[in-house]
Design a protein around this motif. Structure first.
Motif, PDB file in Angstrom:
ATOM      1  N   LEU A   7      32.278  42.645  43.474  1.00 30.59           N
ATOM      2  CA  LEU A   7      33.633  42.100  43.410  1.00 30.59           C
ATOM      3  C   LEU A   7      34.313  42.293  44.757  1.00 30.59           C
ATOM      4  CD1 LEU A   7      35.845  40.947  41.483  1.00 30.59           C
ATOM      5  CD2 LEU A   7      36.553  43.318  41.123  1.00 30.59           C
ATOM      6  N   LEU A  27      48.248  49.082  40.755  1.00 25.15           N
ATOM      7  CA  LEU A  27      46.797  48.905  40.854  1.00 25.15           C
ATOM      8  C   LEU A  27      46.111  50.266  40.858  1.00 25.15           C
ATOM      9  CD1 LEU A  27      46.686  46.103  43.585  1.00 25.15           C
ATOM     10  CD2 LEU A  27      46.312  45.820  41.128  1.00 25.15           C
ATOM     11  N   SER A 204      48.798  40.656  34.085  1.00 31.73           N
ATOM     12  CA  SER A 204      48.845  40.088  32.744  1.00 31.73           C
ATOM     13  C   SER A 204      47.972  40.918  31.815  1.00 31.73           C
ATOM     14  CB  SER A 204      48.310  38.651  32.803  1.00 31.73           C
ATOM     15  OG  SER A 204      48.107  38.153  31.505  1.00 31.73           O
TER      16      SER A 204
ATOM     17  N   ALA B  29      37.254  48.526  40.240  1.00 32.00           N
ATOM     18  CA  ALA B  29      37.427  47.065  40.203  1.00 32.00           C
ATOM     19  C   ALA B  29      38.855  46.698  39.803  1.00 32.00           C
ATOM     20  CB  ALA B  29      36.418  46.438  39.236  1.00 32.00           C
ATOM     21  N   MET B  30      39.410  47.470  38.862  1.00 33.93           N
ATOM     22  CA  MET B  30      40.770  47.153  38.406  1.00 33.93           C
ATOM     23  C   MET B  30      41.818  47.418  39.466  1.00 33.93           C
ATOM     24  SD  MET B  30      41.006  48.147  34.410  1.00 33.93           S
ATOM     25  CE  MET B  30      40.280  49.756  34.648  1.00 33.93           C
ATOM     26  N   SER B  31      41.471  48.200  40.481  1.00 28.67           N
ATOM     27  CA  SER B  31      42.476  48.537  41.495  1.00 28.67           C
ATOM     28  C   SER B  31      42.520  47.498  42.616  1.00 28.67           C
ATOM     29  CB  SER B  31      42.183  49.926  42.073  1.00 28.67           C
ATOM     30  OG  SER B  31      41.046  49.868  42.901  1.00 28.67           O
ATOM     31  N   TYR B  32      41.687  46.446  42.529  1.00 27.41           N
ATOM     32  CA  TYR B  32      41.712  45.406  43.566  1.00 27.41           C
ATOM     33  C   TYR B  32      42.919  44.495  43.354  1.00 27.41           C
ATOM     34  CZ  TYR B  32      36.960  46.521  45.172  1.00 27.41           C
ATOM     35  OH  TYR B  32      35.862  47.124  45.694  1.00 27.41           O
ATOM     36  N   ILE B  34      45.173  41.305  42.737  1.00 29.49           N
ATOM     37  CA  ILE B  34      44.833  40.222  41.812  1.00 29.49           C
ATOM     38  C   ILE B  34      44.748  38.883  42.542  1.00 29.49           C
ATOM     39  CG2 ILE B  34      46.043  41.459  39.976  1.00 29.49           C
ATOM     40  CD1 ILE B  34      47.954  38.945  39.909  1.00 29.49           C
ATOM     41  N   MET B 272      44.104  37.723  31.831  1.00 29.37           N
ATOM     42  CA  MET B 272      44.308  39.104  32.271  1.00 29.37           C
ATOM     43  C   MET B 272      43.439  39.357  33.497  1.00 29.37           C
ATOM     44  SD  MET B 272      43.906  41.136  28.686  1.00 29.37           S
ATOM     45  CE  MET B 272      45.126  41.054  27.367  1.00 29.37           C
ATOM     46  N   THR B 273      44.015  39.193  34.671  1.00 29.55           N
ATOM     47  CA  THR B 273      43.188  39.242  35.872  1.00 29.55           C
ATOM     48  C   THR B 273      42.483  40.588  36.061  1.00 29.55           C
ATOM     49  OG1 THR B 273      45.280  39.631  36.997  1.00 29.55           O
ATOM     50  CG2 THR B 273      44.325  37.469  37.245  1.00 29.55           C
ATOM     51  N   SER B 274      43.222  41.662  35.953  1.00 31.37           N
ATOM     52  CA  SER B 274      42.614  42.968  36.245  1.00 31.37           C
ATOM     53  C   SER B 274      41.587  43.341  35.185  1.00 31.37           C
ATOM     54  CB  SER B 274      43.697  44.045  36.340  1.00 31.37           C
ATOM     55  OG  SER B 274      44.638  43.682  37.327  1.00 31.37           O
ATOM     56  N   TYR B 277      38.453  41.491  35.968  1.00 33.31           N
ATOM     57  CA  TYR B 277      37.688  42.214  36.998  1.00 33.31           C
ATOM     58  C   TYR B 277      36.866  43.328  36.325  1.00 33.31           C
ATOM     59  CZ  TYR B 277      40.699  40.442  40.873  1.00 33.31           C
ATOM     60  OH  TYR B 277      41.373  39.706  41.804  1.00 33.31           O
TER      61      TYR B 277
END
Lengths: 417, 417
Positions: A7, A27, A204, B29-32, B34, B272-274, B277
């Motif tokens: 990613l 984030l 979101s 990955a979630m901390s990237y 959006i 839900m973008t994050s 990811y």
């Protein structure tokens, strides 16, 4: 097996009416290891989030929590819980998201009456109030900020009229919460749904909602406890007694959700732990900035952007007297391919702006000034980039003046960035 | 204004049947930052996720995507889209989550017939098949892995029987996907719902689902396009024609969701973008490990844990022949306060295990061996901690032997950690 790449999302300046850029602190919050949903440390974070939702919605309601889904999940949860099949529902519509309220209410089995306004305008509150007197609905559902047209509907008089007549009013404040005042209690709103991915600048994934005792009473008479977790003393269990129909959804049943969010923590879904971290952190940042300061920042960036766009010779869509401060709709100049402009903004400048829906598709661009994206840096970057792209598309734009006009606005308020 | 503390969750060893620990790569990955939901870079990630869901569910179905909500949102989306009011639905129940299927199906307006099995057992497939012949339902809904009782239901024969009779079968594989084989196509399953927060080790927040053309046909005849985004040529728009009723939910309408996940990208919710990811990264990690290797790891950790618990003199709950490999249920020893043991494990050792629901509340503990939490380190830490806590609660446990028994199991398979 196909090999998937790591990613690595490209950096973007997101100037749409949502989703918008997320504060890096939010984030970061999502990258923390999770806690179990019934870990006391986690339920304490859930309680924090409830308190903060109350503050942001300016309400003393007991019930203020997120529905676990995107913004429309919150709308559907409120409507499916408050509307019994056959209920009369009045929906004043002035854009796409009014139609969404209609669509959801119809699927809930409501007898829906709509008022429709030409896109680009909103209702005079008196029009809505006289329709309420005429139709005598059980419930009124209305959008506060319409991102599809960039308009904001005054709600205070409508809310108070509903209260006098003992009619429930449900408000979609997805686009406005955190960017424009939403006065849940002062305006007598019975249930309000917010969105995370707009002015709150949280990804979101959750829909913060609040509702008062008037709404709760309607929900509770439709209460039903899941058989798999019932215990002696749960009382009402089967729903549908005394002529009240059970809520048609389990996932969206507010009577079950409020039990989950109460000290009793009756099991329902598995709370979205990482999204809850994000919600709590995002709300914490909003409250640390202060709601009034945040609203002022949104108004300033709007003023600077509008000054720049106007100087560039672009015309704004819609009735200016009801412009939604956080969405800026521009008429696409004649002969210009709006999608080509959007693509070049994205590909060359890393900036995303939005097109529109239905009757406005291909006719306007929509630029959001929301939350973390609503910054001096972004407004100036956008104005310069849009000018360059328009020139490349053959539009005669006075070069350099848009950015200068925005800088003039900022000169008057040097402290807000 | 109340001042809220910085987020700072304590480290936990989470050995529940979900949510479980999340792989740090997924947290990262979630901390990237959006991307916008219609950014081509983002829709490409959405397509990756679809491909990976197909691989994990072992299916060639076109439709394989997440529903934006917790696991039960996926279940409700499938059921509300496939069940028309009045449809006959057969639900074999052998634990709490079977009741959830019943509850959701009833709220969808189904005429539900249930088969009930004593908790701790599962059905002989022939029992279910003869009920299907007797009841001739439109749809069968059944749980694959019951976390409430720690049992797994064989599905292959039931799936094939449904196919022969042209009956739809919907499977809740929330607890099994990614930890135990789920053969969507080989077992002739028409729709399968997985969970993220269990064996996939992704935070709760999305429900990956897949369904085949048989299911799609039923969904499409109930299709309806939102008025706010309709365009010329959309064809069927109002639903309810020809005697087919529109889906009662907008959020969960699979015909709308599949348009959103198709190349057409017809607007529905804001993805839900994050979480997307996180889903993509989590599935990527699962596929990089390899499904078969992953299943073997889950079996090994189960074997080591069971060897240790047995050596400690603890007895396992339920019929061993249908034990769910990823959930381990222990009878709480007589006279021991199960909640006190759980609290001490959490407070002193940072380990979370689960209690249970309904008839099993207070009678068993449930220990998950799922996903990232399913590791040698965690199993050994838990065995040592549980022994110590039981001793402090006055239970006579042979000290040190549980951990040694688990180490003996690991000595036979030194390469899996």
């Amino acid at each position: 097996m196909t090999f998937y790449s790591e990613l690595s999302p490209s950096p973007r300046t997101i100037m749409t009416p949502g989703p918008v850029e997320v504060d890096p602190r939010v984030l970061r919050a999502m990258s923390y290891p999770i806690l179990g949903q019934f870990d006391p440390e986690f339920t304490s974070l859930m309680n924090d989030a409830m308190e903060m939702i109350r503050a942001v919605f300016r309400t003393d309601n007991q019930w203020a929590f997120p529905v676990d889904g995107t913004s429309r999940s919150g709308i559907e949860a409120v409507l499916v819980s408050l509307i019994e099949p056959g209920d009369k529902v009045l929906i004043p519509i002035f854009g796409r998201f009014g139609y969404l309220l209609q669509e959801i209410a119809e699927r809930c089995g409501a007898e829906v009456t709509v008022l429709e306004k030409t896109w680009g305008q909103v209702f005079d509150p008196e029009e809505v109030i006289s329709a309420i007197h005429r139709e005598k609905p059980d419930l009124v559902a209305i959008v506060h900020g319409e991102t599809s047209t960039g308009r904001i509907q005054p709600l205070e008089e409508i809310g108070k009229a509903c209260r006098e007549l003992d009619i429930l009013i449900v408000v979609d404040a997805v686009a406005t919460i955190g960017g424009v005042p939403v006065e849940t209690d002062d305006w007598c709103l019975d249930a309000v749904i917010g969105g995370t991915q707009k002015c709150l600048s949280i990804p979101s994934g959750m829909a913060p909602i609040t509702y008062n005792e008037r709404a709760e009473r309607k929900v509770l008479r439709r209460k039903r406890v899941e058989k798999g977790i019932r215990q002696a003393g749960d009382g009402i269990q089967t729903g549908g007694l005394d002529g009240f129909s059970p809520v048609r959804s389990n996932y969206f049943d507010l009577s079950q959700l409020q039990d989950y969010w109460s000290p009793r923590r009756l099991n329902h879904h598995t709370e979205m732990t990482s999204m809850l971290y994000a919600l709590r952190e995002g709300l914490r940042i909003v409250l640390a900035e202060g709601l009034d300061a945040r609203f002022a920042r949104h108004r300033l960036q709007e003023a600077a952007l509008i000054a720049g766009l106007t100087k560039m010779g672009l015309s704004l869509y819609g009735d200016a007297s009801c412009k939604l401060p956080v969405v800026n709709c521009i008429d696409i100049p004649p002969g210009v391919d709006g999608e080509s402009v959007r693509s070049m903004l994205l590909d060359s400048f890393g900036i995303e702006i939005a097109s529109s829906f239905g009757p406005l598709k291909g006719k306007i661009w929509r630029i959001g000034t929301m939350g973390y994206s609503c910054s001096r840096k972004n407004v100036l970057h956008l104005l310069g980039a849009l000018e360059a792209v328009l020139v490349r598309h053959g539009v005669r734009v006075p070069q350099g003046l848009g950015v200068q006009a925005a800088l003039d606005v900022y000169d008057q308020v040097p402290k807000i960035t």
